[in-house]
Design a protein around this motif. Structure first.
Motif, PDB file in Angstrom:
ATOM      1  N   TRP A   1       5.290   0.898  -8.527  1.00 42.36           N
ATOM      2  CA  TRP A   1       6.389   0.585  -7.376  1.00 42.36           C
ATOM      3  C   TRP A   1       5.815   1.209  -6.242  1.00 42.36           C
ATOM      4  O   TRP A   1       5.981   0.726  -5.118  1.00 42.36           O
ATOM      5  N   SER A   2       5.313   2.423  -6.203  1.00 41.91           N
ATOM      6  CA  SER A   2       5.002   3.088  -5.110  1.00 41.91           C
ATOM      7  C   SER A   2       3.771   2.404  -4.478  1.00 41.91           C
ATOM      8  O   SER A   2       3.649   2.551  -2.911  1.00 41.91           O
ATOM      9  N   CYS A   3       2.866   1.764  -4.915  1.00 37.74           N
ATOM     10  CA  CYS A   3       1.730   1.084  -4.566  1.00 37.74           C
ATOM     11  C   CYS A   3       2.313  -0.045  -4.013  1.00 37.74           C
ATOM     12  O   CYS A   3       2.093  -0.553  -2.679  1.00 37.74           O
ATOM     13  N   GLY A   4       3.590  -0.903  -4.380  1.00 40.59           N
ATOM     14  CA  GLY A   4       4.031  -2.103  -3.673  1.00 40.59           C
ATOM     15  C   GLY A   4       4.842  -1.494  -2.295  1.00 40.59           C
ATOM     16  O   GLY A   4       4.726  -2.340  -1.298  1.00 40.59           O
ATOM     17  N   VAL A   5       5.322  -0.320  -2.209  1.00 41.60           N
ATOM     18  CA  VAL A   5       5.861   0.145  -0.975  1.00 41.60           C
ATOM     19  C   VAL A   5       4.771   0.227  -0.040  1.00 41.60           C
ATOM     20  O   VAL A   5       4.819   0.179   1.071  1.00 41.60           O
ATOM     21  N   ILE A   6       3.660   0.949  -0.399  1.00 41.52           N
ATOM     22  CA  ILE A   6       2.528   1.153   0.401  1.00 41.52           C
ATOM     23  C   ILE A   6       2.122  -0.132   1.142  1.00 41.52           C
ATOM     24  O   ILE A   6       1.554  -0.236   2.197  1.00 41.52           O
ATOM     25  N   LEU A   7       2.063  -1.276   0.076  1.00 38.91           N
ATOM     26  CA  LEU A   7       1.339  -2.252   0.516  1.00 38.91           C
ATOM     27  C   LEU A   7       2.327  -2.943   1.716  1.00 38.91           C
ATOM     28  O   LEU A   7       1.911  -3.462   2.609  1.00 38.91           O
ATOM     29  N   PHE A   8       3.517  -2.858   1.448  1.00 37.23           N
ATOM     30  CA  PHE A   8       4.728  -3.249   2.481  1.00 37.23           C
ATOM     31  C   PHE A   8       4.360  -2.571   3.694  1.00 37.23           C
ATOM     32  O   PHE A   8       4.471  -3.108   4.721  1.00 37.23           O
ATOM     33  N   VAL A   9       4.240  -1.185   3.741  1.00 36.07           N
ATOM     34  CA  VAL A   9       4.092  -0.417   4.827  1.00 36.07           C
ATOM     35  C   VAL A   9       2.909  -0.694   5.582  1.00 36.07           C
ATOM     36  O   VAL A   9       2.885  -0.778   6.893  1.00 36.07           O
ATOM     37  N   LEU A  10       1.828  -0.973   4.968  1.00 37.93           N
ATOM     38  CA  LEU A  10       0.330  -1.438   5.560  1.00 37.93           C
ATOM     39  C   LEU A  10       0.564  -2.646   6.442  1.00 37.93           C
ATOM     40  O   LEU A  10       0.176  -2.579   7.628  1.00 37.93           O
ATOM     41  N   LEU A  11       1.307  -3.761   5.659  1.00 37.69           N
ATOM     42  CA  LEU A  11       1.541  -5.196   6.381  1.00 37.69           C
ATOM     43  C   LEU A  11       2.687  -5.013   7.442  1.00 37.69           C
ATOM     44  O   LEU A  11       2.326  -6.066   8.352  1.00 37.69           O
TER      45      LEU A  11
END
Length: 461
Positions: A196-206
């Protein structure tokens, strides 16, 4: 006190200051024997003892011994003096990935490269039985070649931390990046929570901003619990699909690491060369976590005999707050408290300051203060009352390192005597550290810390 140019343990010359947190500061240093640059995190033993973080430090040492991966900051050695603990670590010259994101969204290819390295590192950690539990851009560093390095394993969990149900039960992490099952306090799979946290990070990066944003902390938790967010219109369809699967609020149906790594978008431009570890056959330097704290008695000469009283800091995590507010309903937090057996207040002071204040009050009121199991501070009267000695439990919950909620409740004695003690003595004495008592207007004009990616620029320890 360490200063630039001083030599540490006859092995490292300390250089410039890189950052500072509540309990530690980080310096660049040079290995005098090899000339290699390193980062040294200097932890204050006394402060760690005072807030009961010994286990967290030991866990960080143990976990970092297990993890040797190109995309994880390497821990070279741990040293200790009477008053300090020194983590000698790989130096990431590029600083925090957060600093790049703070300037705006990244190009898709750049974001994907970082995401690939993040997933590679986290999947490796999971294969070693380690869940990070605090993944966020501030804990992702970059080396001189722009390669990602996962850092800060202070909140990580080993496989043996699980209960008999196979789940973790400690709520921790950073609010905007935490999985809904962690907030719900029903036990969770640490690997799924990391996804889940990796998903939030991916969203933030993009996107350049957080998927779950709200100035009201409880409203943000509600959105996280329902997986309620909007995709930017520039997200490609395959990115939308991947992010949606990672930010599935149901951990049972959330995408697995294996499927993430098999995803077509993820695999674009992926370096498929096998990961080669330098000095693969070399045994890591022995790092005895217990030995680091083996000379704690040396602190006794520095502190009052009552120093032991100030050690606990009662389960510092933001998400226990949710248990007081069923269904993420704020009304559970803000109601009349005059006749309740417990009261809560928020403070924009550090846990260290709050504990010291409670100690001062206890001393002035001639109350006994001691640690109870579970990390509570217990204050007790010195005289028998109508129903025995009045007892008050105080528990501190961290929202951010400099913003806390404190719950104080009667644990023993007569309710009226407890209310009198709170109203006439304890509440007035706490005035200088209070931001607001629940159910009352804020006593100061300043705003509490907001949870937004642009405002999370605090230096991590």
């Amino acid at each position: 006190m360490e200063s630039k140019g001083s030599v540490l343990m006859q092995r490292y010359e300390l250089g410039r200051h890189l950052g500072q947190g509540t309990f530690a500061k980080v310096h660049y240093a040079r290995n005098l024997k090899t000339g290699t640059g390193v980062a040294i995190k200097i932890v204050d033993k006394e402060k760690v003892l005072k807030v009961g973080m010994i286990d967290q430090i030991k866990r960080e040492i143990s976990v970092m011994r297990l993890i040797r991966h190109p995309n994880v900051v390497e821990l070279y050695e741990v040293m200790a003096s009477k008053t300090k603990i020194y983590f000698v670590m790989e130096y990431a010259k590029g600083g925090e990935l957060f600093n790049k994101v703070a300037r705006g969204k990244l190009k898709e290819d750049v974001a994907r490269k970082y995401f690939q390295q993040l997933i590679s590192a986290v999947d490796y950690c999971h294969s070693r039985g380690v869940c990070h539990r605090d993944l966020k851009p501030e804990n992702l560093l970059l080396d001189e070649n722009g390669n990602l390095k996962v850092s800060d394993f202070g909140l990580s969990a080993l496989a043996e931390s699980k209960r008999q149900d196979g789940l973790l039960h400690t709520t921790c992490g950073t609010p905007a990046y935490v999985a809904p099952e962690v907030i719900n306090r029903k036990g969770y799979d640490g690997a799924k929570a990391d996804i889940w946290s990796c998903g939030v990070i991916l969203f933030v990066l993009l996107a350049g901003y957080l998927p779950f944003r709200d100035s009201n902390l409880m409203e943000m938790y509600r959105k996280i619990g329902k997986g309620e967010f909007k995709m930017p219109n520039w997200f490609a369809p395959e990115v939308r699909k991947l992010v949606s699967k990672m930010l599935d609020p149901n951990p049972r149906t959330r995408i697995s690491m294996e499927k993430i790594m098999g995803n077509s978008w993820f695999r674009k431009g992926l370096d498929t060369k096998p990961i080669i570890f330098e000095k693969e056959d070399a045994e890591p330097a022995p790092l005895d976590a217990d030995a680091v704290f083996g000379r704690l008695e040396d602190l006794s000469s520095m502190t009052d005999s009552k120093q032991e009283l100030s050690k606990p800091c009662c389960n510092l995590n933001a998400f226990d707050i949710i248990s007081y507010s069923a269904g993420f309903d704020l009304s559970g937090l803000f109601e009349e408290t005059e006749r309740k057996k417990e009261v809560r207040f928020t403070s924009n002071k550090s846990a260290f300051t709050i504990i010291s204040k409670l100690e001062d009050i206890a001393k002035r009121l001639r109350l006994k203060i001691k640690k109870r199991d579970g990390g509570l501070l217990k204050l007790e009267g010195s005289k028998e009352g109508r129903k025995g000695i009045v007892g008050v439990d105080a528990e501190i919950f961290e929202i951010t390192p400099l913003f806390h909620m404190v719950e104080m409740k009667k644990s023993n004695g007569d309710t009226l005597e407890y209310q009198k003690l709170m109203k006439q003595d304890i509440r007035p004495a706490l005035k200088d550290i209070i931001w607001t008592w629940e159910g009352e207007q804020q006593q100061q004009q300043q705003q509490p810390p907001q949870i937004a990616v642009q405002e999370q620029e605090q230096v991590q320890e």
